[in-house]
Design an enzyme around this catalytic site. Structure first.
Site: not given
Ligand code: NAD
Length: 484
Positions: A230, A264
């Site tokens: 997602e 998002c």
């Molecule tokens: P992110 O991708 O930075 O982090 C999300 C999760 O990934 C966190 O729990 C983090 O601990 C983990 N993470 C970070 N680096 C990692 C790695 N190298 N390996 C494994 N896990 C890792 O996202 P964010 O900044 O927390 O959220 C913002 C993004 O999420 C935006 O792009 C937004 O559009 C998207 N988003 C999408 C939805 C959806 O339902 N499609 C919902 C909410 C947010």
């Protein structure tokens, strides 16, 4: 790359312990699943009712934890989205679970297979991991858990390191409510996040940025773990000619107010007919003056989640100003409340395509207003970028709005409103292309977290043995073809 790839640092030794605990929790859940591969409907219902009770009884604590992590957060929004949204989702599943679990009979040719029957039967996948971003700490952790548990699975959730108060509360709530062999929470930093995506889950749900999503999918590929991703992207609102009305402006700007744009499915940029651009800017100002006059100092405004995220958003605005692009604050003030990181909503009017606000997902209170001269060209511009998670088209002429929908791709879409498609318990939610793959919510989520097993039960009077002998097989094929 994530929206910010510099997460808070957790001491390595703390993550070491969390990683060890994660592997132990996974082993416990796998063992429990091995002896309970097909929980009956009564058990699944009970689990969902317990989950609903957990959310109801922690309603105020949830609002407080969200406000702690964001600096400031409207309690009403926490209630509506993080608590009621999840409860509504569970209520919908409870109503439909029996029908969803029923085997789905499929056609089987009686001329060949006699009285055999065929059906699709859904069974639990097993132990599912759920990696959660910071923006909806409960909606995106407990929400998908609804369909995961309904489908008979066991679940381990990993909250974001950016929302420590919510992560601790979730861990406490879950530990007080569920046996750890059914649901548990893994709290830690980036090293834990990496280890989490490498576990040999029976399914992995990841919500976050496309850049990290790619890394998560690569780690899951080592185990051939099926993934639901997602992700995010730039969701456009397209105002077709004549649709720049007070109601539609309210819909676009009002959506930006939710989480102050940190959502998002928020509107990332608005495409507006050039002749109606000033009307849009004036209308946006008028709406905010009426709806929330001192917005960034009011209870309506959510704080930006961290100083780093704030710096990224401020840099985006700084770049626009530095390039002499018009920036209009809808607050009448430009400054951020330093205590709570509450930031005014700003329009960036007629930005050049190479500005950061036009190249990156914004995920905050900035709205580029992009004028267009020709609707087809505006649609071509959307199609030149990645497929968005949501796409919103405004206008009263259904032929025109349908034309925009048919000519574009996105995970979900809405006409004359924004983001509502993501909130319905009855409708699958997810992305397309760079905005993700797979669905959760509703029946689609139930199926996503189930093994869709095709089953044939042999009967009498079939010709199955024709497949075992070449001569007999050919004779049967000849007869069938001659028969037409
Ligand atoms: P992110 O991708 O930075 O982090 C999300 C999760 O990934 C966190 O729990 C983090 O601990 C983990 N993470 C970070 N680096 C990692 C790695 N190298 N390996 C494994 N896990 C890792 O996202 P964010 O900044 O927390 O959220 C913002 C993004 O999420 C935006 O792009 C937004 O559009 C998207 N988003 C999408 C939805 C959806 O339902 N499609 C919902 C909410 C947010």
């Amino acid at each position: 790359m994530s929206i910010l790839d510099n997460a808070p640092v957790t001491p390595a030794n703390e993550d070491d312990a969390a990683i060890e605990a994660l592997h132990a929790a996974f082993a416990v859940q796998k063992a429990a699943f091995d002896v309970d591969r097909s929980p009956p409907i009564e058990v699944r219902r009970e689990r969902l009712q317990i989950l609903m009770g957990m959310m109801t009884s922690n309603r105020e604590r949830i609002a407080r934890a969200v406000a702690d992590d964001f600096g400031a957060h409207p309690a009403g929004q926490s209630d509506l989205i993080e608590v009621l949204g999840v409860i509504g989702r569970a209520a919908h599943v409870l109503e439909n679970l029996e029908a969803w679990m029923r085997p789905d009979p499929r056609h089987i040719d009686s001329a060949v297979f006699g009285s055999a029957r065929a059906e699709m039967r859904l069974q639990p996948k097993g132990v599912i991991g759920n990696m959660v971003p910071w923006n909806f700490p409960f909606d995106l952790s407990v929400g998908p858990m609804v369909e995961m548990l309904a489908a008979g699975n066991r679940v381990i959730v990993k909250p974001s390191e950016y929302t420590p108060a919510c992560a601790d509360l979730l861990a406490e709530m879950v530990a007080a409510t569920f046996d750890p062999d059914l649901v548990t929470v893994a709290v830690g930093g980036l090293e834990l996040a990496r280890a989490f995506s490498s576990v040999a889950w029976d399914h992995l749900l990841y919500t976050g940025s496309p850049g990290v999503g790619r890394q998560v999918m690569a780690a899951a590929a080592a185990n051939l773990t099926p993934v639901t991703l997602e992700l995010g992207g730039k969701c456009p609102a397209i105002l077709t000619p004549g649709s720049v009305t007070a109601r539609n402006i309210e819909s676009v700007i009002g959506t930006k107010i939710i989480k102050n744009g940190q959502m998002c499915v928020s509107v990332d940029y608005a495409l507006v007919p050039r002749a109606e651009m000033e009307a849009f800017v004036d209308g946006a100002r008028a709406f905010m003056a009426g709806a929330s006059p001192d917005y960034s100092r009011s209870d309506d405004c959510t704080g930006v989640v961290s100083e780093r995220h704030l710096a990224r958003l401020s840099d985006m605005l700084g770049e626009a100003r530095g390039r002499q692009v018009r920036v209009v604050s809808l607050d009448g003030r430009d400054d951020v409340d330093p205590e709570t990181r509450r930031m005014p909503i700003s329009l960036v009017v007629d930005p050049p395509a190479d500005l950061r606000v036009m190249r990156e997902e914004i995920f905050g209170p900035i709205l580029p207003v992009v004028p267009y001269d020709d609707l087809e060209a505006a649609v071509a511009g959307i199609n030149a970028g990645d497929r968005p998670l949501g796409l919103y088209v405004f206008g009263d002429d259904e032929a025109v709005t349908d034309r925009v929908l048919d000519a574009t791709h996105s995970g979900g879409a809405a006409v004359n409103t924004c983001a509502v498609q993501s909130s319905l318990p009855s409708m699958g939610f997810g992305g397309s292309g760079m905005s993700g793959m797979g669905r959760h919510h509703g029946m689609e989520g139930f199926r996503e977290f189930s093994n869709q097993r095709g089953l044939v039960v042999r009967g009498q009077g079939d010709m199955i043995d024709a497949f075992y002998s070449s001569a007999k097989g050919s004779a049967v094929a000849d007869a069938a073809l001659a028969h037409g």
